[in-house]
Scaffold this active site. Structure first.
Site, PDB file in Angstrom:
ATOM      1  N   PRO A   2       0.835  -1.118  -0.116  1.00  0.00           N
ATOM      2  CA  PRO A   2      -0.030   0.120  -0.144  1.00  0.00           C
ATOM      3  C   PRO A   2       0.999   1.342  -0.055  1.00  0.00           C
ATOM      4  O   PRO A   2       1.993   1.205   0.422  1.00  0.00           O
ATOM      5  CB  PRO A   2      -0.874  -0.220   1.353  1.00  0.00           C
ATOM      6  CG  PRO A   2      -0.044  -1.148   2.148  1.00  0.00           C
ATOM      7  CD  PRO A   2       0.812  -1.939   1.319  1.00  0.00           C
ATOM      8  N   GLU A   3       0.216   2.318  -0.662  1.00  0.00           N
ATOM      9  CA  GLU A   3       1.186   3.478  -0.685  1.00  0.00           C
ATOM     10  C   GLU A   3       0.745   4.254   0.810  1.00  0.00           C
ATOM     11  O   GLU A   3      -0.292   3.812   1.425  1.00  0.00           O
ATOM     12  CB  GLU A   3       0.761   4.247  -1.645  1.00  0.00           C
ATOM     13  CG  GLU A   3       1.079   3.789  -3.086  1.00  0.00           C
ATOM     14  CD  GLU A   3       1.887   4.657  -4.207  1.00  0.00           C
ATOM     15  OE1 GLU A   3       2.170   5.735  -3.959  1.00  0.00           O
ATOM     16  OE2 GLU A   3       1.985   3.934  -5.256  1.00  0.00           O
ATOM     17  N   LYS A  52       4.534   3.432   6.717  1.00  0.00           N
ATOM     18  CA  LYS A  52       3.484   2.390   6.532  1.00  0.00           C
ATOM     19  C   LYS A  52       3.248   1.421   7.896  1.00  0.00           C
ATOM     20  O   LYS A  52       2.720   0.401   7.900  1.00  0.00           O
ATOM     21  CB  LYS A  52       4.131   1.590   5.546  1.00  0.00           C
ATOM     22  CG  LYS A  52       4.269   2.188   3.960  1.00  0.00           C
ATOM     23  CD  LYS A  52       4.784   1.474   3.168  1.00  0.00           C
ATOM     24  CE  LYS A  52       4.643   2.208   1.751  1.00  0.00           C
ATOM     25  NZ  LYS A  52       5.598   1.756   0.401  1.00  0.00           N
ATOM     26  N   ARG A 247      11.593  -1.826  -9.717  1.00  0.00           N
ATOM     27  CA  ARG A 247      10.370  -1.441  -9.837  1.00  0.00           C
ATOM     28  C   ARG A 247      10.344  -0.418 -11.374  1.00  0.00           C
ATOM     29  O   ARG A 247      11.382  -0.033 -11.383  1.00  0.00           O
ATOM     30  CB  ARG A 247       9.981  -0.191  -8.951  1.00  0.00           C
ATOM     31  CG  ARG A 247       9.937  -0.947  -7.170  1.00  0.00           C
ATOM     32  CD  ARG A 247       9.048  -2.049  -7.170  1.00  0.00           C
ATOM     33  NE  ARG A 247       7.596  -1.398  -7.079  1.00  0.00           N
ATOM     34  CZ  ARG A 247       6.888  -0.970  -6.171  1.00  0.00           C
ATOM     35  NH1 ARG A 247       7.328  -0.979  -4.986  1.00  0.00           N
ATOM     36  NH2 ARG A 247       5.671  -0.324  -6.448  1.00  0.00           N
TER      37      ARG A 247
END
Ligand SMILES: [Zn+2]
Length: 257
Positions: A2-3, A52, A247
């Site tokens: 998740p961002e 996070k 990425r």
């Protein structure tokens, strides 16, 4: 993964359902039985997030520290709640709702006194109530690493994932491979402010929106400029895709020369 805005959003949503309530805590999976016993019957006084990491503060001084990692997730149930799934690490059950935490990377209790140390282990959180842009800017200006890598380094700054990274660098006209130390203080201040605004909008709308605030009545959906796009919306140049630390990195070779 998740961002950052989704974690802050979860902190806010969970507080709405459970804050101020006496909670029953259990570990159906059995891997957090001792921890659950220490918060069972306590009142949730609030939630917060550092990057996070999610924190649940209880009125008996315990703080539950969660990091979902790649595979962890939440389930929310309304009373009368279903029995928990066997894999549930922790269920927090209040009078109206239950929150199940499944497959987290980290699920532990930490003393309130350890929070400042946890905070210092990570780069400043873009969504913090006590923003520390100077600490992030100093870390970037010290580094030879490309800005694209620094933005995703949780030790430098917390909250940016792959989508926001592509979008913010395009919005600021920054080449992703520019070494941190070559970017001026003012440019980084502008970058910080715009990242914070984008993430705040993300928390508010629960969607990644980087091409302007939605107008009243407009449907809320994810809207980006160059992430996973074929061409640049500003100059129509083909968007370049490359790999950085595994990425995909997107950038416009004209606007971000
Ligand atoms: Zn362009």
């Amino acid at each position: 993964m998740p961002e950052g805005h989704t974690i802050h959003r979860a902190a806010r949503d969970h507080a709405e359902l459970l804050q101020g309530k006496t909670l029953a805590a259990t570990s159906p999976q059995g891997r957090f039985t001792d921890g659950a016993a220490k918060i069972d019957g306590a009142v949730l006084s609030g939630t917060s997030a550092i990057g996070k990491h999610l924190l649940y503060h209880f009125d008996n001084g315990q703080v539950l520290h969660l990091h979902l990692g790649l595979g962890g997730y939440f389930r929310i149930y309304q009373q009368p709640v279903d029995p928990p799934r066997e894999v549930t690490r922790l269920r927090l059950e209040g009078p109206t709702h239950a929150l199940d935490i499944i497959g987290p990377n980290t699920c532990e209790l930490i003393p309130e006194a350890d929070l400042p140390a946890l905070r210092m282990r990570y780069g400043p959180d873009l969504l913090s109530d006590m923003p520390e842009p100077a600490r992030a800017i100093a870390a970037i200006r010290k580094s030879r690493a490309p800005i694209a890598r620094l933005l995703m380094d949780q030790k430098v700054i917390s909250g940016i994932g792959n989508i926001y990274r592509a979008e913010i660098l395009w919005l600021r006209g920054l080449n992703p491979m520019t070494p941190g130390r070559e970017i001026s203080e003012e440019a980084l201040k502008g970058l910080w402010d715009e990242m914070r605004e984008l993430l705040q909008l993300g928390v508010e709308t629960n969607a990644i929106i980087t091409n302007g605030r939605p107008k009243k009545g407009e449907p809320i959906t994810e809207r980006t400029n160059i992430f996973a796009a074929e061409t640049c919306p500003r100059c129509a140049t083909e968007i370049e895709k490359s790999k950085l630390s595994g990425r995909t990195l997107y950038h416009c070779p004209t606007c971000q020369a």
